[in-house]
Motif scaffolding. Structure first.
Motif, mmCIF file in Angstrom:
data_model
loop_
_atom_site.group_PDB
_atom_site.id
_atom_site.type_symbol
_atom_site.label_atom_id
_atom_site.label_comp_id
_atom_site.label_asym_id
_atom_site.label_seq_id
_atom_site.Cartn_x
_atom_site.Cartn_y
_atom_site.Cartn_z
ATOM 1 N N MET A 177 -0.175 -5.193 -3.924
ATOM 2 C CA MET A 177 -1.526 -5.753 -3.756
ATOM 3 C C MET A 177 -2.379 -4.787 -2.935
ATOM 4 O O MET A 177 -3.542 -4.529 -3.270
ATOM 5 C CB MET A 177 -1.451 -7.108 -3.050
ATOM 6 N N GLN A 178 -1.798 -4.235 -1.881
ATOM 7 C CA GLN A 178 -2.512 -3.304 -1.009
ATOM 8 C C GLN A 178 -2.807 -1.995 -1.741
ATOM 9 O O GLN A 178 -3.922 -1.464 -1.672
ATOM 10 C CB GLN A 178 -1.673 -3.024 0.254
ATOM 11 N N LEU A 179 -1.797 -1.471 -2.466
ATOM 12 C CA LEU A 179 -1.968 -0.226 -3.212
ATOM 13 C C LEU A 179 -3.034 -0.376 -4.302
ATOM 14 O O LEU A 179 -3.854 0.515 -4.509
ATOM 15 C CB LEU A 179 -0.640 0.203 -3.843
ATOM 16 N N GLU A 233 3.585 -7.625 -2.180
ATOM 17 C CA GLU A 233 2.586 -7.510 -1.105
ATOM 18 C C GLU A 233 2.072 -6.075 -0.993
ATOM 19 O O GLU A 233 0.873 -5.829 -0.857
ATOM 20 C CB GLU A 233 3.180 -7.940 0.243
ATOM 21 N N ARG A 234 3.010 -5.116 -1.077
ATOM 22 C CA ARG A 234 2.625 -3.704 -0.997
ATOM 23 C C ARG A 234 1.801 -3.295 -2.211
ATOM 24 O O ARG A 234 0.835 -2.530 -2.094
ATOM 25 C CB ARG A 234 3.889 -2.834 -0.886
ATOM 26 N N THR A 263 -8.372 8.725 -1.953
ATOM 27 C CA THR A 263 -7.015 8.261 -1.633
ATOM 28 C C THR A 263 -5.979 9.024 -2.457
ATOM 29 O O THR A 263 -6.318 9.690 -3.436
ATOM 30 C CB THR A 263 -6.867 6.758 -1.933
ATOM 31 N N LYS A 287 -5.506 -2.313 -4.369
ATOM 32 C CA LYS A 287 -6.837 -2.423 -3.754
ATOM 33 C C LYS A 287 -7.366 -1.062 -3.307
ATOM 34 O O LYS A 287 -8.531 -0.730 -3.519
ATOM 35 C CB LYS A 287 -6.768 -3.377 -2.558
ATOM 36 N N GLU A 288 -6.476 -0.254 -2.705
ATOM 37 C CA GLU A 288 -6.913 0.993 -2.071
ATOM 38 C C GLU A 288 -6.948 2.188 -3.026
ATOM 39 O O GLU A 288 -7.754 3.100 -2.854
ATOM 40 C CB GLU A 288 -5.973 1.335 -0.902
ATOM 41 N N THR A 289 -6.057 2.209 -4.022
ATOM 42 C CA THR A 289 -5.880 3.395 -4.871
ATOM 43 C C THR A 289 -6.916 3.450 -5.990
ATOM 44 O O THR A 289 -7.273 2.421 -6.574
ATOM 45 C CB THR A 289 -4.459 3.400 -5.471
ATOM 46 N N GLN A 302 -6.192 -10.842 -6.141
ATOM 47 C CA GLN A 302 -7.053 -10.630 -4.971
ATOM 48 C C GLN A 302 -8.476 -11.128 -5.209
ATOM 49 O O GLN A 302 -9.372 -10.889 -4.400
ATOM 50 C CB GLN A 302 -7.068 -9.143 -4.610
#
Length: 836
Positions: free
Chosen positions: A536-538, A533-534, A519, A540-542, A563
């Motif tokens: 939380m997503q970052l 919210e963003r 990533t 998780k993915e980064t 999370q």
């Protein structure tokens, strides 16, 4: 570390230390209450099992059965002795941890710098504090070098304050943090007399938070206790209605209550946690709270700083880029004279007494390349500490002739942005930075400025800097780091890098170290600007987070926790403190870690070897698995005891009291050591680190596991009750039937302790994992069984008769069928699983 401390600061002599200690006491916030053997004994005698035994003993005395009463009193002594042994074993392990966890302080005594436990500081001691240290007493600064302190713990103000012995306020206070430089101060107030002591912030008043596992086990034990009380009342009433004998009815009820109460479980939990932490301590992993051992096995994500954790933190200077000549120089050219100004200003921009590995290297390069060492001729008159996003720092020195040196260094972007460069020049330098970063190098920009007068700008960015060049360091990944990360990935744990370094360097080092990443890189400013919210997503993915500052690190850790991830954070610097504190498990480096990082962390790796973290996670999983095995064993073996005591009574069988308190207490004395000593010593199963981590919110025993244990117990009960009816059908009397039933239960208990070593691998596979305690206790139990059956005075006391070889073989066969059926279940489970 060499300190340039004035020779007149000699410190206290040993005699003066002793006198001061007697007069003013030592540096503690209050006397810790020590447990005496009497308080330990009272605590043990409050245990429900002991209360039941004492009650039964008095009933035997009342009915005139003095032999049974004597045995009960002997059992009380035996259980008390075992409890003393277990308590002391656990407490000694925890004391050893506590002693190792106590922070050390540097003091000057007898003209020598020594490290002592912080609690041994006395009034009058000359204490040394340096960057990243917690200050451990109140006192006056006698000497300082570029010293600044953060007093937010007392004042609430987050900025650092520069102080020295000539400052209007030259006092420093316990509980505050050294941000930069070094100071020697005289301890004037210690312990409860310090400002923080008077506020009442005492560590002795902090109660350790219970872990989810502790709460779940406590609920389970309470539930079993409630069931025990209910059954006790039912048996008492039922027996009294049938016999009209109150004392015998009470005895029957107490016997059953004793068989229901799983008092081994809390003892096992305490033992497992304390000894687990102690064993890890011997491996070089200091754990501050024993309950953390359980959490270690649940870690789902490891967030790590780069420098000093993934890398060696050696900071070898590989190249210098000189802007004026637009040339990159290798190590062999450092002494050529062409780089003198760049090397000189890189050194001046460092701390006069360096602590950071890069600054130590710059001072050493300066010494080896300069013809004249000017450091003694210049004094630091003003400093702008490391700050900004990305950060930089500036030092202003002056000599007796009022000649000035203004030197700055920091992240290349930060230094370039405040330099007098055109856009094209900035782009060109940044392209050089990118090239170095892609090779895994750590790059710093160096600049110089001029300024007349003493009305210095409020911000260092307000100077007009001339860009000089780049210092290019190489900090290689630690040896065996790839192997360590491979183990972590195999265990289903994700790894994220959270560092203050730039993206190119971080990506290169991550690749060299073996960190899996597919990533884009995220930097600290992005983390601060996005919505929750963003983020939380970052989070998780980064995988790689760069140019991170303390607040950004904290935000990422918090987002991951929200999370449901179980987060371990690895760090060693002052800036890692908030993230270390916020993580479920903060892990600090013992050798190169700052004191503030060690204080914030829950776990300290003494030799900075990341492999130790894998050892800790492995231990956490082993201990958690072994606690489950112990509890499942307890449940499975308690069911046949409970039903064998109760069913003949309720169903009106010919021998309703097949077991008396004597038999039950004998079984309890066997089961206690089996679950708390034997299973604690059980080695790790070979598939432990191939499984994904469990969720921390997961119920300790789920319904499937509980059902398996109940079925194991019911099958054993069926075998025992079959042997009971078989004996009765043969026309045997109560004594012979009891011998049959008692022997079958003992054999089943020994076999169950072997079978339940693994709920996946076969009993034969488990034999490969040596556990000498299991073999020893099993041999002892069987020896005691044969003594009970075949030594007349003993068999008479237990009201059993001897069994023939054929009868003993039938008892063993029944126990084997009742227990070993579970091996077919495990075989089916293995055939359906991918993990071998």
């Amino acid at each position: 570390m060499t300190y340039n401390i004035p020779e007149n600061l000699k410190g206290l002599t040993e005699t003066e230390v002793e006198i001061s200690g007697k007069r003013y006491g030592y540096n503690t916030l209050g006397e810790i209450k020590k447990e005496t053997w009497i308080s330990l004994l009272i605590g043990i005698l409050k245990e429900p099992m002991l209360i039941l035994l004492i009650s039964i003993s008095f009933i035997y005395i009342l009915i005139g059965d003095y032999g049974e009463a004597l045995f009960m009193f002997a059992a009380i002594l035996a259980i008390t002795a075992i409890s003393f042994y277990q308590d002391n074993r656990s407490k000694n392990a925890l004391k050893a941890l506590e002693k190792l966890n106590e922070p050390l302080s540097k003091v000057i005594r007898n003209s020598k710098i020594v490290e002592i436990p912080t609690s041994e500081i006395v009034v009058g001691d000359l204490c040394i504090t340096e960057e990243g240290n917690l200050i451990n007493a109140d006192g006056k600064i006698l000497y300082s070098n570029d010293f600044s302190v953060n007093e937010s713990s007392l004042t609430g103000e987050s900025y650092s304050i520069f102080k020295n012995n000539n400052s209007e306020d030259n006092e420093i206070y316990s509980g505050t943090v050294t941000v930069s430089g070094l100071a020697v101060y005289r301890a004037d107030r210690i312990g409860k007399e310090t400002r923080v002591g008077k506020i009442g912030q005492s560590i002795t008043n902090i109660t350790e938070e219970e872990s989810p596992l502790q709460i779940q086990i406590r609920r389970f034990v309470k539930g079993m206790a409630v069931i025990g009380v209910f059954i006790f009342l039912c048996v008492c009433v039922f027996s009294f209605i049938n016999t009209g004998n109150f004392l015998n009815s009470l005895l029957n009820g107490l016997t059953l209550a004793m068989s229901v109460l799983p008092e081994e479980i809390p003892v096992a939990f305490t033992t497992f946690m304390a000894l687990g932490a102690w064993k890890l301590m011997r491996s070089g992993i200091i754990i501050k709270r024993s309950s953390i051992v359980e959490t270690l096995g649940s870690v789902t994500i490891i967030c790590t700083d780069k420098t000093g954790t993934i890398t060696q933190n050696t900071m070898h200077l590989k190249h210098l880029y000189d802007y004026k000549s637009d040339t990159v120089y290798g190590e062999e050219e450092f002494k050529s004279g062409k780089l003198n100004r760049l090397i000189e200003y890189a050194m001046w921009s460092s701390e006069p007494v360096p602590f950071d590995p890069m600054e130590i290297t710059l001072h050493q390069i300066y010494e080896h390349t300069q013809i004249t060492d000017q450091r003694r001729n210049y004094t630091l008159i003003h400093e702008y500490p490391l700050e900004g996003k990305p950060p930089m720092m500036t030092h202003i020195f002056e000599n007796e002739q009022k000649e000035r040196i203004i030197a700055a260094k920091g992240a290349p972007e930060a230094v370039i942005n405040v330099s007098t460069l055109t856009k094209e020049e900035k782009y060109k330098i940044l392209s050089e930075v990118k090239k170095f970063g892609e090779q895994g190098y750590r790059v710093l920009g160096v600049a110089m400025a001029s300024f007349q007068g003493n009305d210095f700008p409020e911000k260092q960015q307000d100077f007009k800097f001339d860009f000089l060049g780049l210092t290019v360091f190489y900090d290689p990944p630690k040896k065996k780091i790839k192997n360590v990360l491979e183990h972590i990935y195999d265990a289903g744990i994700k790894v994220k890098v959270i560092t203050g370094d730039n993206a190119d360097t971080t990506k290169a080092v991550a690749l060299q170290a073996g960190i899996k990443n597919s990533t884009a890189v995220i930097n600290g400013s992005d983390v601060s600007s996005v919505s929750e919210e963003r983020l939380m997503q970052l989070a998780k993915e980064t995988t790689l987070f760069t140019r991170m500052f303390p607040e950004a690190k904290l935000k990422v850790i918090t987002a991951l926790k929200k999370q449901g991830e179980i987060v371990a954070m690895l760090g060693d610097g002052v800036n890692d403190g908030p993230a270390l504190k916020a993580a479920h498990i903060g892990v600090a480096m013992g050798n190169k870690g700052t004191e503030i990082a060690k204080a914030a962390a829950a776990l300290v790796i003494t030799n900075d070897d990341l492999e130790k973290l894998v050892v800790g996670i492995t231990a956490g999983r082993r201990i958690y698995a072994n606690i489950k095995k112990a509890v499942q064993y307890i449940i499975s073996i308690h069911i046949p005891i409970i039903l064998t005591v109760s069913l003949p009574l309720f169903l009106g069988w010919v021998f309703p009291a097949i077991f008396t308190p004597v038999h039950v207490i004998f079984l309890e004395l066997i089961m206690g050591p089996t679950c708390s000593i034997v299973y604690e010593n059980e080695p790790m199963e070979k598939n432990t680190m191939k499984k994904p981590p469990r969720q921390l919110t997961e119920t300790f025993l789920n319904w499937k596991e509980l059902t398996i244990s109940i079925i194991q117990g019911l099958v054993i009960t069926a075998g025992i009750l079959w042997i009971y009816q078989y004996s009765v059908a043969l026309g045997n009397d109560e004594i012979k039937t009891r011998a049959f039933v008692f022997s079958t239960l003992i054999f089943a208990n020994v076999l169950l302790s072997f079978v339940n070593r693994s709920f996946y691998y076969s009993i034969f596979e488990s034999f490969k994992n040596r556990n000498i305690l299991l073999a020893g206790i099993s041999f002892l139990v069987l020896t005691l069984l044969f003594i009970i059956l075949y030594v007349n005075p003993v068999s008479g006391f237990f009201s059993v008769s001897s069994l023939t070889a054929k009868e003993l073989g039938l008892s063993l066969l029944t126990a084997s069928v009742s227990v070993l059926w579970f091996e077919f279940y495990k075989l089916t489970k293995r055939n359906m699983s991918k993990i071998k």
